[in-house]
Each structure stands twice: as C-alpha cells, then as structure tokens.
Design a protein around this motif. Structure first.
Motif, PDB file in Angstrom:
ATOM      1  N   LEU A  32       0.809  -1.212   0.000  1.00  0.00           N
ATOM      2  CA  LEU A  32       0.000   0.000   0.000  1.00  0.00           C
ATOM      3  C   LEU A  32       0.851   1.274   0.000  1.00  0.00           C
ATOM      4  O   LEU A  32       0.573   2.217  -0.730  1.00  0.00           O
ATOM      5  CB  LEU A  32      -0.912  -0.033   1.235  1.00  0.00           C
ATOM      6  N   ARG A  33       1.878   1.260   0.803  1.00  0.00           N
ATOM      7  CA  ARG A  33       2.718   2.468   0.902  1.00  0.00           C
ATOM      8  C   ARG A  33       3.426   2.770  -0.406  1.00  0.00           C
ATOM      9  O   ARG A  33       3.670   3.924  -0.722  1.00  0.00           O
ATOM     10  CB  ARG A  33       3.771   2.297   1.995  1.00  0.00           C
ATOM     11  N   GLU A  34       3.798   1.712  -1.127  1.00  0.00           N
ATOM     12  CA  GLU A  34       4.547   1.925  -2.373  1.00  0.00           C
ATOM     13  C   GLU A  34       3.643   2.221  -3.559  1.00  0.00           C
ATOM     14  O   GLU A  34       4.009   2.974  -4.448  1.00  0.00           O
ATOM     15  CB  GLU A  34       5.414   0.694  -2.673  1.00  0.00           C
ATOM     16  N   ARG A  35       2.485   1.595  -3.584  1.00  0.00           N
ATOM     17  CA  ARG A  35       1.580   1.779  -4.722  1.00  0.00           C
ATOM     18  C   ARG A  35       0.168   2.100  -4.250  1.00  0.00           C
ATOM     19  O   ARG A  35      -0.753   1.306  -4.439  1.00  0.00           O
ATOM     20  CB  ARG A  35       1.579   0.521  -5.594  1.00  0.00           C
ATOM     21  N   PRO A  36      -0.001   3.268  -3.635  1.00  0.00           N
ATOM     22  CA  PRO A  36      -1.349   3.626  -3.179  1.00  0.00           C
ATOM     23  C   PRO A  36      -2.350   3.694  -4.327  1.00  0.00           C
ATOM     24  O   PRO A  36      -3.552   3.530  -4.121  1.00  0.00           O
ATOM     25  CB  PRO A  36      -1.160   4.991  -2.505  1.00  0.00           C
ATOM     26  N   ASP A  37      -1.837   3.905  -5.538  1.00  0.00           N
ATOM     27  CA  ASP A  37      -2.746   3.958  -6.684  1.00  0.00           C
ATOM     28  C   ASP A  37      -3.381   2.589  -6.951  1.00  0.00           C
ATOM     29  O   ASP A  37      -4.404   2.504  -7.631  1.00  0.00           O
ATOM     30  CB  ASP A  37      -1.989   4.434  -7.936  1.00  0.00           C
TER      31      ASP A  37
END
Ligand SMILES: [Zn+2]
Ligand SMILES: [Zn+2]
Length: 125
Positions: free
Chosen positions: A73-78
């Motif tokens: 989640l932190r790396e790819r919130p998109d």
C-alpha cells in the motif's frame, strides 16, 4: 464494487501515508464494506472463496481471511483498490492466511491490514 481508487481518494491516501496513518485506509467503506458489491476486501475474499492463494499455489488448502496488497500500500497507493495490477494483469489483491501474510511482510506486520479486521455481517450504514 470500486475497482480503482478515485483521484480524490488517492490524494487523501497519499497524505495519510505521508503522515504515517495509512492504517486508516482499512476502515474506508470502499475497502471494508462487508458487501462484496461495495467493499473491495469482501469482493476479493469472495472471489477466492476464503482460500489462501499462496497455500493454494503450493498445493495446500488454508482458509484465508486477510486480503494482501501484493504491491504494498505504501509503495503503490494507486493500486489500493485494484484487484488486478493494470500493468501486468496479475493479481494485486489476494486472499492469504495469517502464516503466509507474515511471510509477505517480514519487515513490519503493522504496515498491513490488521488481521483482526472484522469480516462480520455488521453494516457500516
Ligand atoms: Zn497461506
Ligand atoms: Zn499484506
């Protein structure tokens, strides 16, 4: 079901991450709503029949109740609400058991969804 995070929500999520408060995401109705038609988490569990997909790939059966973000989640919130990664077509959200989830997050368990997150029939509305 929301299959992709809206620009407004993505903006909000990025700010939560910056503030170290991304755990709040797991309470957003578009994630947590127990109705698979509305909550992405419930939709993934239903799609996987509550079966851990990592154990399944190893030829074992384990009940899974945690929905894991393959790209964190932190790396790819998109990709927070994307069941499939649009770039690769691979699963981005998968049902996992507790043991497999711990393996997937050796660095910090608190960074992912609380395993105690309710999958009850409680409604949010
Ligand atoms: Zn497993
Ligand atoms: Zn996870």
């Amino acid at each position: 079901m929301v299959d992709h995070i809206s620009p407004t929500r993505l903006d909000r999520l990025r700010r939560l991450i910056d503030a170290g408060q991304e755990a709040r995401f797991y309470w957003w109705p578009e994630w947590a709503d127990p109705d698979p038609a509305r909550g992405t988490r419930a939709a993934v569990l239903k799609m996987d029949n509550f079966e851990c997909q990592i154990c399944k790939a190893r030829g074992r059966y384990s009940r899974g109740t945690i929905v894991h973000h393959v790209k964190h989640l932190r790396e790819r919130p998109d990709l927070a609400l994307s069941i499939f990664d649009p770039d690769t077509g691979e699963r981005q959200l998968v049902t996992v058991c507790k043991a497999c989830h711990e393996e997937a997050h050796p660095e910090s368990l608190r960074r992912c969804e609380p395993s105690a997150a309710p999958i009850t029939t409680e409604r949010w509305d």
